[in-house]
Motif scaffolding. Structure first.
Motif, PDB file in Angstrom:
ATOM      1  N   VAL A   1       0.852  -1.190   0.000  1.00  0.00           N
ATOM      2  CA  VAL A   1       0.000   0.000   0.000  1.00  0.00           C
ATOM      3  C   VAL A   1       0.888   1.241   0.000  1.00  0.00           C
ATOM      4  CG1 VAL A   1      -1.764   1.299   1.249  1.00  0.00           C
ATOM      5  CG2 VAL A   1      -1.838  -1.207   1.237  1.00  0.00           C
ATOM      6  N   VAL A   2       0.597   2.201  -0.881  1.00  0.00           N
ATOM      7  CA  VAL A   2       1.345   3.451  -0.915  1.00  0.00           C
ATOM      8  C   VAL A   2       0.842   4.335   0.233  1.00  0.00           C
ATOM      9  CG1 VAL A   2       1.894   5.531  -2.232  1.00  0.00           C
ATOM     10  CG2 VAL A   2       1.631   3.333  -3.411  1.00  0.00           C
ATOM     11  N   VAL A   3       1.719   4.632   1.174  1.00  0.00           N
ATOM     12  CA  VAL A   3       1.362   5.477   2.313  1.00  0.00           C
ATOM     13  C   VAL A   3       1.992   6.854   2.108  1.00  0.00           C
ATOM     14  CG1 VAL A   3       1.534   5.806   4.802  1.00  0.00           C
ATOM     15  CG2 VAL A   3       1.163   3.513   3.869  1.00  0.00           C
ATOM     16  N   ILE A   4       1.189   7.904   2.264  1.00  0.00           N
ATOM     17  CA  ILE A   4       1.648   9.280   2.031  1.00  0.00           C
ATOM     18  C   ILE A   4       1.456  10.094   3.307  1.00  0.00           C
ATOM     19  CG2 ILE A   4       1.372  11.365   0.633  1.00  0.00           C
ATOM     20  CD1 ILE A   4       0.108   9.529  -1.530  1.00  0.00           C
ATOM     21  N   GLY A   5       2.512  10.729   3.747  1.00  0.00           N
ATOM     22  CA  GLY A   5       2.446  11.572   4.934  1.00  0.00           C
ATOM     23  C   GLY A   5       2.407  13.046   4.576  1.00  0.00           C
ATOM     24  N   GLN A   6       2.479  13.890   5.601  1.00  0.00           N
ATOM     25  CA  GLN A   6       2.572  15.328   5.407  1.00  0.00           C
ATOM     26  C   GLN A   6       3.533  15.905   6.436  1.00  0.00           C
ATOM     27  OE1 GLN A   6      -1.019  17.593   4.359  1.00  0.00           O
ATOM     28  NE2 GLN A   6      -2.219  15.706   4.572  1.00  0.00           N
ATOM     29  N   GLY A   7       4.364  16.835   5.986  1.00  0.00           N
ATOM     30  CA  GLY A   7       5.357  17.447   6.851  1.00  0.00           C
ATOM     31  C   GLY A   7       6.770  17.336   6.321  1.00  0.00           C
ATOM     32  N   ASN A   8       7.006  16.317   5.474  1.00  0.00           N
ATOM     33  CA  ASN A   8       8.330  16.109   4.884  1.00  0.00           C
ATOM     34  C   ASN A   8       9.416  16.125   5.953  1.00  0.00           C
ATOM     35  OD1 ASN A   8      10.165  15.659   2.800  1.00  0.00           O
ATOM     36  ND2 ASN A   8      10.500  17.840   2.451  1.00  0.00           N
ATOM     37  N   GLN A   9       9.201  15.342   7.010  1.00  0.00           N
ATOM     38  CA  GLN A   9      10.168  15.274   8.090  1.00  0.00           C
ATOM     39  C   GLN A   9      11.170  14.152   7.862  1.00  0.00           C
ATOM     40  OE1 GLN A   9       7.482  15.014  11.518  1.00  0.00           O
ATOM     41  NE2 GLN A   9       7.821  17.193  11.885  1.00  0.00           N
ATOM     42  N   LEU A  10      12.171  14.118   8.724  1.00  0.00           N
ATOM     43  CA  LEU A  10      13.230  13.116   8.588  1.00  0.00           C
ATOM     44  C   LEU A  10      12.662  11.701   8.608  1.00  0.00           C
ATOM     45  CD1 LEU A  10      16.251  12.420   8.469  1.00  0.00           C
ATOM     46  CD2 LEU A  10      16.292  12.565  10.978  1.00  0.00           C
ATOM     47  N   LEU A  11      11.594  11.500   9.364  1.00  0.00           N
ATOM     48  CA  LEU A  11      10.991  10.176   9.486  1.00  0.00           C
ATOM     49  C   LEU A  11      10.570   9.626   8.128  1.00  0.00           C
ATOM     50  CD1 LEU A  11       9.988   7.948  11.401  1.00  0.00           C
ATOM     51  CD2 LEU A  11       7.827   9.203  11.593  1.00  0.00           C
ATOM     52  N   SER A  12       9.978  10.463   7.277  1.00  0.00           N
ATOM     53  CA  SER A  12       9.543   9.997   5.962  1.00  0.00           C
ATOM     54  C   SER A  12      10.734   9.630   5.088  1.00  0.00           C
ATOM     55  CB  SER A  12       8.689  11.065   5.273  1.00  0.00           C
ATOM     56  OG  SER A  12       9.450  12.244   5.035  1.00  0.00           O
ATOM     57  N   GLN A  13      11.828  10.345   5.254  1.00  0.00           N
ATOM     58  CA  GLN A  13      13.025  10.040   4.475  1.00  0.00           C
ATOM     59  C   GLN A  13      13.662   8.729   4.927  1.00  0.00           C
ATOM     60  OE1 GLN A  13      15.607  13.547   4.395  1.00  0.00           O
ATOM     61  NE2 GLN A  13      13.817  14.851   4.686  1.00  0.00           N
ATOM     62  N   LEU A  14      13.669   8.509   6.230  1.00  0.00           N
ATOM     63  CA  LEU A  14      14.264   7.284   6.758  1.00  0.00           C
ATOM     64  C   LEU A  14      13.454   6.042   6.390  1.00  0.00           C
ATOM     65  CD1 LEU A  14      15.331   8.484  10.334  1.00  0.00           C
ATOM     66  CD2 LEU A  14      16.813   8.087   8.367  1.00  0.00           C
ATOM     67  N   LEU A  15      12.134   6.180   6.430  1.00  0.00           N
ATOM     68  CA  LEU A  15      11.272   5.029   6.128  1.00  0.00           C
ATOM     69  C   LEU A  15      10.922   4.936   4.643  1.00  0.00           C
ATOM     70  CD1 LEU A  15       8.836   5.047   9.203  1.00  0.00           C
ATOM     71  CD2 LEU A  15      10.933   3.724   8.858  1.00  0.00           C
ATOM     72  N   GLY A  16      11.253   5.970   3.892  1.00  0.00           N
ATOM     73  CA  GLY A  16      11.104   5.904   2.442  1.00  0.00           C
ATOM     74  C   GLY A  16       9.692   6.022   1.922  1.00  0.00           C
ATOM     75  N   PHE A  17       8.835   6.821   2.583  1.00  0.00           N
ATOM     76  CA  PHE A  17       7.503   7.043   2.014  1.00  0.00           C
ATOM     77  C   PHE A  17       7.372   8.510   1.624  1.00  0.00           C
ATOM     78  CE2 PHE A  17       6.927   7.260   6.691  1.00  0.00           C
ATOM     79  CZ  PHE A  17       6.425   8.538   6.836  1.00  0.00           C
ATOM     80  N   PRO A  18       6.531   8.817   0.609  1.00  0.00           N
ATOM     81  CA  PRO A  18       6.377  10.203   0.160  1.00  0.00           C
ATOM     82  C   PRO A  18       5.650  11.047   1.201  1.00  0.00           C
ATOM     83  CG  PRO A  18       4.822   8.774  -0.970  1.00  0.00           C
ATOM     84  CD  PRO A  18       5.727   7.871  -0.194  1.00  0.00           C
ATOM     85  N   SER A  19       5.959  12.345   1.216  1.00  0.00           N
ATOM     86  CA  SER A  19       5.362  13.252   2.189  1.00  0.00           C
ATOM     87  C   SER A  19       5.220  14.642   1.575  1.00  0.00           C
ATOM     88  CB  SER A  19       6.227  13.320   3.454  1.00  0.00           C
ATOM     89  OG  SER A  19       5.664  14.183   4.416  1.00  0.00           O
ATOM     90  N   ILE A  20       4.103  15.283   1.845  1.00  0.00           N
ATOM     91  CA  ILE A  20       3.845  16.636   1.347  1.00  0.00           C
ATOM     92  C   ILE A  20       4.590  17.644   2.214  1.00  0.00           C
ATOM     93  CG2 ILE A  20       2.072  18.382   0.943  1.00  0.00           C
ATOM     94  CD1 ILE A  20       0.073  16.079   0.570  1.00  0.00           C
ATOM     95  N   ASP A  21       5.385  18.493   1.589  1.00  0.00           N
ATOM     96  CA  ASP A  21       6.112  19.537   2.320  1.00  0.00           C
ATOM     97  C   ASP A  21       5.168  20.706   2.593  1.00  0.00           C
ATOM     98  OD1 ASP A  21       7.849  21.444   3.316  1.00  0.00           O
ATOM     99  OD2 ASP A  21       9.455  20.920   1.940  1.00  0.00           O
ATOM    100  N   GLN A  22       4.923  20.993   3.864  1.00  0.00           N
ATOM    101  CA  GLN A  22       3.996  22.061   4.243  1.00  0.00           C
ATOM    102  C   GLN A  22       4.683  23.407   4.456  1.00  0.00           C
ATOM    103  OE1 GLN A  22       2.698  19.727   7.579  1.00  0.00           O
ATOM    104  NE2 GLN A  22       0.693  19.335   6.664  1.00  0.00           N
ATOM    105  N   HIS A  23       6.005  23.457   4.305  1.00  0.00           N
ATOM    106  CA  HIS A  23       6.772  24.713   4.411  1.00  0.00           C
ATOM    107  C   HIS A  23       6.470  25.450   5.716  1.00  0.00           C
ATOM    108  CE1 HIS A  23       8.139  24.254   0.259  1.00  0.00           C
ATOM    109  NE2 HIS A  23       6.881  23.957  -0.058  1.00  0.00           N
ATOM    110  N   LEU A  24       6.481  24.724   6.823  1.00  0.00           N
ATOM    111  CA  LEU A  24       6.098  25.309   8.103  1.00  0.00           C
ATOM    112  C   LEU A  24       7.115  26.341   8.592  1.00  0.00           C
ATOM    113  CD1 LEU A  24       4.695  22.155   9.919  1.00  0.00           C
ATOM    114  CD2 LEU A  24       3.460  23.967   8.717  1.00  0.00           C
ATOM    115  N   ASP A  25       8.394  26.171   8.255  1.00  0.00           N
ATOM    116  CA  ASP A  25       9.388  27.173   8.634  1.00  0.00           C
ATOM    117  C   ASP A  25       9.059  28.522   8.012  1.00  0.00           C
ATOM    118  OD1 ASP A  25      10.740  25.369  10.146  1.00  0.00           O
ATOM    119  OD2 ASP A  25      12.297  24.943   8.674  1.00  0.00           O
ATOM    120  N   THR A  26       8.659  28.510   6.750  1.00  0.00           N
ATOM    121  CA  THR A  26       8.314  29.738   6.053  1.00  0.00           C
ATOM    122  C   THR A  26       7.038  30.345   6.614  1.00  0.00           C
ATOM    123  OG1 THR A  26       9.349  28.903   4.030  1.00  0.00           O
ATOM    124  CG2 THR A  26       7.845  30.769   3.796  1.00  0.00           C
ATOM    125  N   ILE A  27       6.049  29.515   6.868  1.00  0.00           N
ATOM    126  CA  ILE A  27       4.783  30.011   7.427  1.00  0.00           C
ATOM    127  C   ILE A  27       5.031  30.637   8.789  1.00  0.00           C
ATOM    128  CG2 ILE A  27       2.532  29.310   8.347  1.00  0.00           C
ATOM    129  CD1 ILE A  27       2.395  27.231   6.148  1.00  0.00           C
TER     130      ILE A  27
END
Length: 283
Positions: A256-282
């Motif tokens: 199953v393709v699992v998609i997160g949000q936040g584009n945090q290190l966790l998504s990179q380590l586990l290798g699933f796609p994540s939407i970047d919410q640009h929270l630093d900029t906001i």
């Protein structure tokens, strides 16, 4: 008791200059400011904070209304806000747990000048109930607001979600489950996600493919198990955070393709796609 007159006498300046330094209203050179600060330490002088607020009509406090701090989205956003605040601004975190009573208390603090401005990261009170407070005091929303006169800082979430669903449809991935924190009537995020899905696929997302109250890793594990039990041919699970996505990924596995949000290190380590919410900029 030491007064600003004692400080001024020791430094050799006018009492009004000491007052300007303490209240940050008016120019005081860096060199003179350092002398005043040293004199305050030597004489063990501490200004009356309440009197300072009354004299300046400002507390230099920015209130941040946040539902909870155990969710990565709000953690990152609050951190970005506090990092962006200037040295003379105090950021006051106001957790509400989406309680209308607590949210009204935040608005009352703004109304009575206990805080000078309010950043609303998320809310359960209606926009119509909140906006009258913004006529006299600055309120900034962290979401899409239909009123063009309102202060709002946000990403174009619906455009990003529309692009996501278009990509999934192009890849023939149309059996999609969603894990949300709150129902659409309470959440702009949920509303925009469901609207983007309907725009791309031409029909509403089936209620059987939606689960709510997903805030944590454990929540997503439980709700993913429910989704898979009712929809064994599920292809995609979209969550509201990388923490939730990690829980869903553990239960659903690689099929199953699992998609997160936040584009945090966790998504990179586990290798699933994540939407970047640009929270630093906001923030």
């Amino acid at each position: 008791m030491t007064t600003i007159y004692d400080i001024a006498k020791l430094v050799g300046c006018a009492p009004s200059t000491v007052s300007k330094y303490i209240t940050k209203h008016g120019y005081v050179s860096q060199a003179l400011g350092e002398k005043i600060a040293a004199a305050m330490r030597d004489l063990d002088y501490h200004y009356n904070g309440i009197a300072r607020i009354l004299s300046t009509n400002s507390s230099n406090r920015i209130g941040v209304m946040v539902p909870f701090l155990d969710h990565p989205y709000f953690q990152s956003l609050v951190n970005a806000i506090t990092m962006a605040a200037t040295t003379d601004q105090e950021v006051t975190i106001l957790p509400t747990a989406y309680s209308p009573v607590k949210e009204r208390r935040c608005l009352d603090e703004l109304e009575h000048r206990l805080i000078d401005s309010l950043i609303i990261t998320s809310h359960t009170l209606s926009y119509q109930e909140i906006t009258p407070y913004g006529k006299k005091h600055p309120i900034v929303f962290c979401e899409t607001i239909p009123d063009p006169t309102a202060r709002s800082v946000h990403i174009d979430r619906q455009a990003a979600l529309t692009e996501l669903f278009q990509t999934l449809r192009h890849r023939h991935l149309n059996r999609i489950g969603c894990l949300f924190i709150r129902p659409a009537k309470e959440s702009v995020t949920t509303t925009e996600t469901l609207a983007a899905y309907q725009q791309v696929f031409g029909h509403p997302l089936s209620p059987d493919l939606v689960r709510y109250h997903c805030r944590s890793f454990a929540d997503s594990q439980r709700l993913t198990t429910e989704l898979l039990a009712t929809t064994p041919n599920l292809q995609v699970i979209l969550t509201e955070s990388d923490i939730s996505a990690a829980g869903a990924r553990q239960v659903a596995g690689p099929k199953v393709v699992v998609i997160g949000q936040g584009n945090q290190l966790l998504s990179q380590l586990l290798g699933f796609p994540s939407i970047d919410q640009h929270l630093d900029t906001i923030g």
